[in-house]
Every structure is written in structure tokens, then in C-alpha cells.
Design a protein around this motif. Structure first.
Motif, short mmCIF file in Angstrom:
data_model
loop_
_atom_site.label_atom_id
_atom_site.label_comp_id
_atom_site.label_asym_id
_atom_site.label_seq_id
_atom_site.Cartn_x
_atom_site.Cartn_y
_atom_site.Cartn_z
N TYR A 1 0.84 -1.20 0.00
CA TYR A 1 0.00 0.00 0.00
C TYR A 1 0.87 1.25 0.00
O TYR A 1 1.92 1.30 0.66
CB TYR A 1 -0.90 0.02 1.24
N HIS A 2 0.44 2.28 -0.73
CA HIS A 2 1.11 3.57 -0.67
C HIS A 2 0.14 4.65 -1.13
O HIS A 2 -0.95 4.36 -1.65
CB HIS A 2 2.39 3.58 -1.51
N ARG A 3 0.54 5.88 -0.90
CA ARG A 3 -0.27 7.02 -1.32
C ARG A 3 0.27 7.61 -2.61
O ARG A 3 1.48 7.70 -2.81
CB ARG A 3 -0.27 8.09 -0.23
N SER A 4 -0.64 7.99 -3.48
CA SER A 4 -0.28 8.66 -4.74
C SER A 4 -1.16 9.89 -4.86
O SER A 4 -2.38 9.78 -5.08
CB SER A 4 -0.49 7.72 -5.93
N GLU A 5 -0.56 11.05 -4.66
CA GLU A 5 -1.30 12.32 -4.59
C GLU A 5 -2.35 12.21 -3.49
O GLU A 5 -2.00 12.02 -2.33
CB GLU A 5 -1.90 12.66 -5.95
N ASN A 6 -3.63 12.26 -3.82
CA ASN A 6 -4.67 12.18 -2.79
C ASN A 6 -5.34 10.82 -2.74
O ASN A 6 -6.36 10.65 -2.07
CB ASN A 6 -5.73 13.26 -3.03
N ASN A 7 -4.77 9.85 -3.45
CA ASN A 7 -5.38 8.53 -3.51
C ASN A 7 -4.52 7.49 -2.79
O ASN A 7 -3.32 7.68 -2.60
CB ASN A 7 -5.58 8.09 -4.97
N TYR A 8 -5.16 6.39 -2.42
CA TYR A 8 -4.45 5.25 -1.84
C TYR A 8 -4.35 4.16 -2.90
O TYR A 8 -5.32 3.88 -3.60
CB TYR A 8 -5.19 4.72 -0.61
N VAL A 9 -3.17 3.56 -3.00
CA VAL A 9 -2.92 2.55 -4.03
C VAL A 9 -2.65 1.21 -3.34
O VAL A 9 -1.81 1.12 -2.45
CB VAL A 9 -1.71 2.94 -4.90
N GLU A 10 -3.38 0.19 -3.78
CA GLU A 10 -3.20 -1.17 -3.27
C GLU A 10 -2.73 -2.04 -4.44
O GLU A 10 -3.35 -2.04 -5.50
CB GLU A 10 -4.53 -1.69 -2.72
N GLU A 11 -1.62 -2.76 -4.23
CA GLU A 11 -1.05 -3.57 -5.31
C GLU A 11 -0.82 -5.00 -4.85
O GLU A 11 -0.42 -5.23 -3.70
CB GLU A 11 0.28 -2.96 -5.77
N ASP A 12 -1.04 -5.94 -5.78
CA ASP A 12 -0.81 -7.36 -5.50
C ASP A 12 0.61 -7.74 -5.89
O ASP A 12 1.13 -7.27 -6.91
CB ASP A 12 -1.81 -8.22 -6.28
N HIS A 13 1.21 -8.61 -5.07
CA HIS A 13 2.59 -9.04 -5.32
C HIS A 13 2.73 -10.54 -5.02
O HIS A 13 1.97 -11.11 -4.25
CB HIS A 13 3.57 -8.29 -4.42
N LEU A 14 3.75 -11.11 -5.64
CA LEU A 14 4.24 -12.43 -5.26
C LEU A 14 5.69 -12.24 -4.85
O LEU A 14 6.51 -11.79 -5.65
CB LEU A 14 4.13 -13.42 -6.43
N ALA A 15 5.99 -12.57 -3.60
CA ALA A 15 7.35 -12.40 -3.09
C ALA A 15 7.99 -13.77 -2.86
O ALA A 15 7.33 -14.71 -2.40
CB ALA A 15 7.33 -11.62 -1.78
#
Length: 826
Positions: free
Chosen positions: A610-624
Motif C-alpha cells: 500500500y502507498h499514497r499517490s497524490e490524494n489517492n491510496y494505491v493497493e497492489e498485488d505481489h508475489l514475493a
């Protein structure tokens, strides 16, 4: 395949909050006591999970086996200067001979005797069972006890001497009547603030009994709240400057109090739930807290300068000396209770001040009862590491409608026990009274969500018994006003949950018939590919792990924290943000395994960042992917192989083949967190990262061995997989041809550059190629190396001739020489 035991770190949320309930205290709310087994069943049924149900003894052992005795004779021990030989009458046919070391033992005393076979429980130390013994050659048939030897106190200066009129031979327990109870440990979910008190639990139990047994009972309120006051204004005025964090503040001025000990019954109740008795004023505030759920605070009214209370925030850096005599530096978001001159008296809802609290010299008190915002209290509590009972109640939200009633109950107790008087008005500053929300519930919705057709009368009665007010009723449903103690109820689904909880989730019938509507989806590639990927990885010896997405901000850099997603109301100081990357939580799991001597580990995890981009929140899927330690141990015919970058790159290439992905380009990546790293891109977007975390980062997690980490951007991976479909065809009947090529190139040449050149040639017959040897020698030249590659050619329409193959090899040689400055070895 050999199995491997892997310790997975699953750092879950602190889902349950422990609360201790006294059985006898709880039963005060009922006409007849509820049997223990039944109460246990009810509590678990209504969602108040019983984690412990234990007998409590104020005096451990309850003085069992101890009897009163009379000392008949006292003689000096013949073999010890500090011992006496006594005979003690305990009501039997013959007196007991007891060797005693107490200096105060004397003939004619009434004493406490532990005969042979009795087990005593000292105030400190382990239990001791009396046995016949010889002490310096003299037989001793028991022990004359001091108070600390049987749990009555801490005095060890001599034996406990009883009043002269005490009968001989009776049970000591009959003299002291030690308090017994049962304490119930309840695991509360964070939303159940309404049950964080004995009254709240009793209210739920009554609702359950009314529903299941047809009764119509309500909790019996034994504490009085009727207090006579006058029209005389309170000498302390109250001003709320921060009305957002303090929506209601009530207070009572009580004059002429005497600081005495609280009654024995109150001390016993508080001790049973783990509370220490201090004095009557403090004990009463604690009693009301655990009885009603409303925290209170008592100020020494004479220490309030300017005869005024101001609820406000003070500038950052303001000094404050708290009740524990520690100097604390305030934050600008700490809600403070100040005097009229803005001197801090107390951390609102968290902790008192050293100079404003009740002391032995206190004569007049100002008793506070307030509603403070949960988020503000939680921030202050965690910031200053003050996890008090009051803070834990406020941070889950208390009943704003009960503020004054709880204050009055405490005031009545204080006047009765300490002799104080309330002869002025009670203050209640409530600038904007809370609106009770109205929720409309349709019976059809109850059935749809619960799966059970509840009669309308059942739905109505359960909710009314819980304190909801019916404002409108029809054949379709109800409109209900939510009581102020139900802070978690705001939508119809919440009401359905309350109904199901009281009725019992076990009472939801399993349907005999299930209707299924077949459906197809064109967007299910994600789940399918995840399953195939997980199966392939487990086949390679990897173990799947699951880490919490909520993690510790101390694991990330300042730059990462600037765009991270922080928790506003974190449940613990260590879990205060959503993870910015998969690496840090995975390294915690690696560290845990290594510390448990599981040093050779291969792990993978599907998760989100999760991170913030301007005024939005971004959720990303990963395989670690993570690998550390030995991949293959030394055997008679092979050497030990350790995890490295090439191993993880090979794993990812295998995943590419399975998913049908082609065209990933790898380049070296420089990053302060990595000692070495390469980045794979697809259509100019990062699809994979393979890296070795830096030694400094590994040291932060107390890891001393190298760890290799790979991260796959799952959304991009899915896009790449959808660009190519896997097709099956007949195996070619024409044979493949292999050729080897050795060339000298710069030792800094990356394999990715070779791949790029070979891909650009677009030779259809070139099916595969691989690097099988690297040789370095000064004879080759400065910073030079020899690289040997194998090429496989295949024409599926015919058998290839040597001339054709040589032509293709010449093309490869020419391009390697031209673009990579390679020198082909003849």
C-alpha cells in the motif's frame, strides 16, 4: 521429496481485548445466581468468548486445615539458643509438641497452628505441607504460624497472636472469613465497548434469558444515583476549548471528604479482578469504571488554580509531571485537563498529574466524568506508553448518554463512605448533544442475511431488550433508535448481527436444499494462475507463508514513510502502518526461522502492498520469493549449493514458462537497500525484481546470513500472461541441432545484453540458448572473460543442413562482435 518445517510469522491484529469479570459482582445484577456452567454457555453464545473461568481466593488456600490453639508451656530448646519447645492445645486429647523459633511465643497465648498434613500458603514463596520432623533432635508436630507464613499479611517479626477470648480448636477460616469468588476472563472484540463492564455483560445476559427462557428481566441496579443537590452554583467552572475531542464534560464538587480506606466488600471486589486498593476515593472511581464502564477522575479541588477547568491542547514540548512522578513532554495533540491558568492537571482520559490528585491531605474534591474521542485518547496513550484502564475504555468509546448517571453513582458512594457533601449543582457541559441514529430494518433483509426466518416479534423483543427504541413499526419491518451505548451499530447489518448473536449462531438451520445458479467468468485467470504458480513453487521446495499487511514503520526509510499509509487508530505501537513493500515482513519471518535454527529456507507469499499517490491510496498485488542458506547439501557426487541471484532468476524463468510469458528484459538496478539487484520489465513496466538485501538492512532484522529476495508485480504478470496463450502441438519429427560458441568479452558484460542481441536477430530456427561456462584469466586480457554458449536449432519442416546452420551461426557471431565487442575464439 523431504518435508521441511518452516516457522511462519503470522503477525495478527490484537483481535481480542481481555476483560476480567467477578462472578459475585456480576450476580448482584440478578435476583437468583446463575450456575457456573450455564453462565459459561450463555457468555460464549452471545459472543463474549470465555477464555478463563477460575476460582479466586483472596487468601490462597483459604486457611484450610489451620486451627486455633493455646500455648500451654514454653521451654528453652536444649540444643539451640534461639528455639523454644512448646506444647499447644488444639482441642484434641493430647497437646502437640511444637518447636518454635518466634521470639514472642509465650505461655497462655492463643495462636494459629498448622498440624501435620496441613498445607500452608505463604504470602511469598511456594506452598509447604507440614510433616513430623525432628529439629535439633526434638520432635515437632506442626508449626505455630506468623501471618506471612499463611498469607494473612507480610509481618514476620513473630507468630500471629489471636485475641485471648478466641476459642481453642476451631477452624481459623471461621475467624477471618476469607473472600472467595470466580473470575471470568472474557475476550472482547474491539467493537464491543458496550460489554466492557459488569453492567454491560449483565444487560446481554438478561437479553439472552428473556429470549431463550421467556423471562422479562432487566439488570438490577443496586448502586444509587439519587443525590440531593442545591441550586448553589458549583465553585469550579468548566470550559471545553477542544469540543471535537471532548464532546461532554460533567463534574461534581464534593466538600469535606475524609481520605479513608474503602469498605472491605469493595476492596475484595476490586482485588478479585486484579485492582489494587488505594483509598476510598480512588477505589470508588475504579469500582464505577468496572461496574458501569465509565472512567472517572478525582481532582483535589483546592489545587485547581483559578477555580476553573479548561479542556484543551497545549503547545508541543510543554512539560508535565504525571502521577508516577515522571517528567513528560507533551505533544500538541494530547488532550489535557488544565486549570483556569492553563496549567496541566491531567492527561484527559489517560493519566493524572502528580500535584492535582487526591492525597491524604485532600478535603475537597472535584469529580470528573467525561466523553473523550477514542482516536485522541489512543494517540496519547501509545505516544506516552500509558496503557491505563481508563484509556482502554475511552479508546473503544464509552456511552456518552451515561456520563452524568455514572458521576452521580460515584458521588453517592463518596458521600456515604467518606462523609463528604454535594451541596452545589452538578456541572454538565454538553455543547452539541449526540444524535441517536435511526436504522430501518426489514424482516426480509434479516432472513436474507441470516438465513433464518425470525418471527417479527422475536426481532422486536431482542432489540428492545438490548435498549433499542422502536420509533416506527410496519408489517415489513422496524425503524429503531440506536441507544448511546451501542456505538458500533449504524446499519441494518449491525442489527442482524445483534439478533443472531442473542439467538445463537448455532441455531441457524442448515438448509436441506441449496439453489445454485451456474455462472461463467472471463476474469478468473488470477485465481487459476495463482494456484498453478503456488503448486509449481511448492514442487520446487518452497513453503508458502502469510504475513500481516499491518507492520512496523521502523522497518522503512524516511522516503518510504512519506508516501506510506499510516494507521490512525493502531491497535499496538508495533503495528502502525500498512506495508509499503513485501520484503520487510518476509525478512521478519526469515529472521524468526533462523533464530529457531531453521537456516535453510525457501518461502513465497501472495500479498498486498500500500502507498499514497497524490490524494489517492494505491493497493497492489505481489508475489514475493525468499531464499537463504543451503539449497543442496554436499553429497558424495556433488558440492554444496547456496541460494543466489541465479537460483531465483531460474525460478522466475520457470514461472514464466508455465504462464506462457515471453519478452521480459532484465537490467542491473542500483538501490540503497540492495547490495545487488536486477529488474525485469515487460512493455516498459516493472514485472520482476531480484535482489540481495543490504547487510545494513539484514542487520536491522538480526540476520547474519545472505538472503535473496524476488518480487513479482502480479498485475503486470497477469497482463503478460494474457498476451500469450499456451498451445500444444505435435513433437517435431526432425532432429534438433546443437552448436557451441566460445568468445572473449568484457567481464562486466551482463547476460541480459547477450539475450537482447540474440532476440533482435529473430532467427525462427533458434529455439534456445544457454550459457554453460565462464573462464577468467590474465592471459585473456585485462578485465576480460571467456564465455561459452550452447545454441539449439530446429526446423520443423525439414532436416537442417550444415550450410544453413553455419549461416545462422555466422550471423550470431557477427552481431556479438559488432554490438558487444566480443572476440570469437577459433
Amino acid at each position: 521429496m523431504t518435508s521441511q518445517r518452516v516457522l511462519l510469522t503470522i503477525r495478527g491484529l490484537p483481535y481480542l481485548c481481555d476483560m476480567t469479570i467477578s462472578y459475585k459482582w456480576l450476580m448482584d445484577y440478578f435476583q437468583e445466581p446463575i450456575p457456573h456452567e450455564k453462565l459459561n454457555l450463555i457468555l460464549n453464545s452471545i459472543g463474549l468468548e470465555v477464555e478463563g473461568y477460575d476460582a479466586y481466593q483472596e487468601i490462597k488456600g483459604n486457611l484450610a486445615g489451620l486451627v486455633t490453639g493455646e500455648v500451654l508451656t514454653v521451654e528453652k530448646h536444649p540444643n539451640a539458643d534461639r528455639l523454644s519447645v512448646t506444647t499447644v492445645h488444639v482441642g484434641g486429647d493430647q497437646p502437640l509438641q511444637i518447636v518454635c523459633g518466634a521470639p514472642n511465643v509465650a505461655k497462655g497465648q492463643k495462636v494459629i497452628v498448622a498440624p501435620i498434613g496441613t498445607t500452608i500458603f505463604p504470602t511469598t514463596g511456594e506452598p509447604i505441607t507440614m510433616k513430623a520432623a525432628k529439629i535439633r533432635s526434638i520432635e515437632s508436630q506442626g508449626m505455630i504460624c506468623a501471618e506471612d507464613e499463611i498469607g494473612l499479611g507480610t509481618d514476620h517479626n513473630g507468630i500471629k497472636v489471636l485475641p485471648a477470648e478466641t476459642p481453642v480448636g476451631i477452624a481459623v477460616s471461621s475467624l477471618f472469613n476469607p473472600y472467595e469468588d470466580h473470575v471470568i476472563s472474557i475476550g472482547l472484540t474491539p467493537n464491543r465497548s458496550d460489554a466492557m463492564s459488569h453492567f454491560g455483560v449483565a444487560r446481554d445476559i438478561c437479553t439472552w434469558l428473556n429470549h431463550h427462557e421467556g423471562t422479562s428481566i432487566q439488570p438490577i441496579t443496586r448502586l444509587k444515583s439519587d443525590i440531593s443537590t442545591s441550586n448553589k452554583p458549583c465553585p469550579i467552572k468548566v470550559t471545553i476549548e477542544n469540543q471535537k475531542d471532548c464532546k461532554r464534560y460533567a463534574g461534581a464538587y464534593i466538600a469535606g471528604v475524609n481520605i479513608v480506606a474503602s469498605p472491605v466488600w469493595m476492596q475484595q471486589r476490586l482485588k478479585s479482578i486484579g485492582q489494587r486498593s488505594i483509598n476510598a476515593i480512588v477505589d470508588i472511581t475504579n469500582y464505577i469504571l468496572h461496574d458501569t464502564g465509565q472512567p472517572l477522575h478525582a481532582f483535589d479541588a483546592d489545587q485547581i488554580k483559578g477555580a476553573g477547568i479548561r479542556v484543551k491542547n497545549l503547545p508541543k514540548g510543554t512539560a508535565f509531571v504525571s502521577l508516577d512522578e515522571k517528567n513528560r513532554t507533551l505533544n500538541d495533540n494530547d488532550l489535557m485537563i488544565c486549570d483556569e491558568e492553563s496549567n496541566p492537571l491531567c492527561m484527559g482520559g489517560v493519566f493524572g498529574g502528580l500535584h492535582s490528585g487526591v492525597s491524604t491531605a485532600t478535603k475537597n474534591i472535584f469529580l470528573e466524568s467525561a466523553w473523550f474521542h477514542p482516536v485522541a485518547i489512543r494517540k496519547t496513550s501509545f505516544s506516552h506508553q500509558l496503557r491505563t484502564d481508563a484509556a482502554m475504555h475511552f479508546e473503544k468509546s464509552v456511552d456518552i448518554g451515561h456520563t452524568v448517571d455514572a458521576l452521580k453513582k460515584a458521588a453517592v458512594l463518596i458521600t456515604e463512605i467518606t462523609g463528604g457533601k454535594v451541596d452545589t449543582q452538578i456541572i454538565d457541559v454538553y455543547p452539541t448533544p449526540a444524535e441517536q441514529p435511526t436504522v430501518t430494518l426489514e424482516y426480509a433483509y434479516v432472513k436474507k442475511l441470516s438465513g433464518k426466518a425470525y418471527p417479527s416479534t422475536t426481532v422486536k423483543n431482542i432489540l428492545l431488550n438490548m435498549g433499542f427504541e422502536c420509533v416506527k413499526e410496519s408489517s415489513e419491518g422496524l425503524s429503531l433508535k440506536v441507544p448511546t451505548h451501542k456505538t458500533d451499530v449504524s446499519i441494518p447489518a449491525d442489527l442482524v448481527e445483534e439478533i443472531m448473536r442473542i439467538d445463537g449462531f448455532d441455531n441457524i438451520e442448515i438448509p436441506t436444499r441449496i439453489s445454485i445458479t451456474p455462472a461463467t467468468s472471463t476474469h478468473n485467470n488470477d485465481a487459476v494462475l495463482r494456484e498453478k504458480t503456488a503448486s509449481l513453487l511448492t514442487g520446487m521446495g518452497f513453503n508458502e507463508m502469510l504475513n500481516n499487511s499491518i507492520t512496523n514503520s521502523k522497518n522503512y526509510t524516511e522516503e518510504e514513510l512519506k508516501i506510506s499509509v499510516r494507521m490512525l487508530n493502531n491497535l499496538s505501537s508495533e503495528l502502525d502502518m500498512l506495508r509499503y513493500s513485501m520484503m520487510e515482513t518476509g525478512l521478519e519471518t526469515i529472521a524468526r526461522n533462523i533464530h529457531h535454527r531453521n537456516e535453510n529456507v525457501k518461502l513465497f507469499e501472495f500479498g498486498k502492498t500500500y502507498h499514497r499517490s497524490e490524494n489517492n491510496y494505491v493497493e497492489e498485488d505481489h508475489l514475493a520469493l525468499f531464499a537463504t542458506g543451503v539449497l543442496h547439501p554436499t553429497t558424495w557426487n556433488s558440492k554444496e549449493t547456496n541460494a543466489d541471484l541465479y537460483f531465483l532468476k531460474g525460478v522466475i524463468e520457470s514461472l514464466e514458462l508455465q504462464a506462457g510469458i515471453q519478452g521480459i528484459q532484465y537490467n542491473v538496478l542500483q538501490h540503497p537497500k540492495f547490495d545487488a539487484a536486477i529488474e525485469g520489465t515487460f512493455n516498459k513496466k516493472r514485472i520482476a525484481l531480484i535482489a540481495k538485501p543490504s547487510e545494513a538492512l539484514l542487520k536491522h532484522f538480526d540476520i547474519k546470513t545472505p538472503v535473496w529476495y524476488a518480487d513479482i508485480a502480479w498485475k503486470t504478470w497477469l497482463e503478460a500472461a494474457s498476451c500469450h496463450s499456451i498451445r500444444y502441438k505435435e513433437i517435431s519429427k526432425f532432429p534438433p541441432v546443437q552448436r557451441d560458441l566460445s568468445f572473449v568479452a568484457s567481464e562486466h558484460l551482463a547476460y541480459a545484453e547477450i539475450e537482447k542481441v540474440l532476440t533482435s536477430l529473430q532467427i525462427p530456427q533458434l529455439k534456445s540458448y544457454r550459457l554453460f561456462d565462464i573462464f577468467k584469466s590474465e592471459k585473456l586480457g585485462k578485465e576480460k572473460q571467456s564465455m561459452a554458449m550452447n545454441f539449439t536449432f530446429l526446423d520443423e519442416t525439414k532436416t537442417m543442413k550444415d550450410e544453413e546452420i553455419e549461416k545462422m551461426m555466422n550471423k550470431i557471431t557477427t552481431h556479438l562482435e559488432k554490438h558487444l565487442q566480443a572476440e570469437v575464439r577459433k
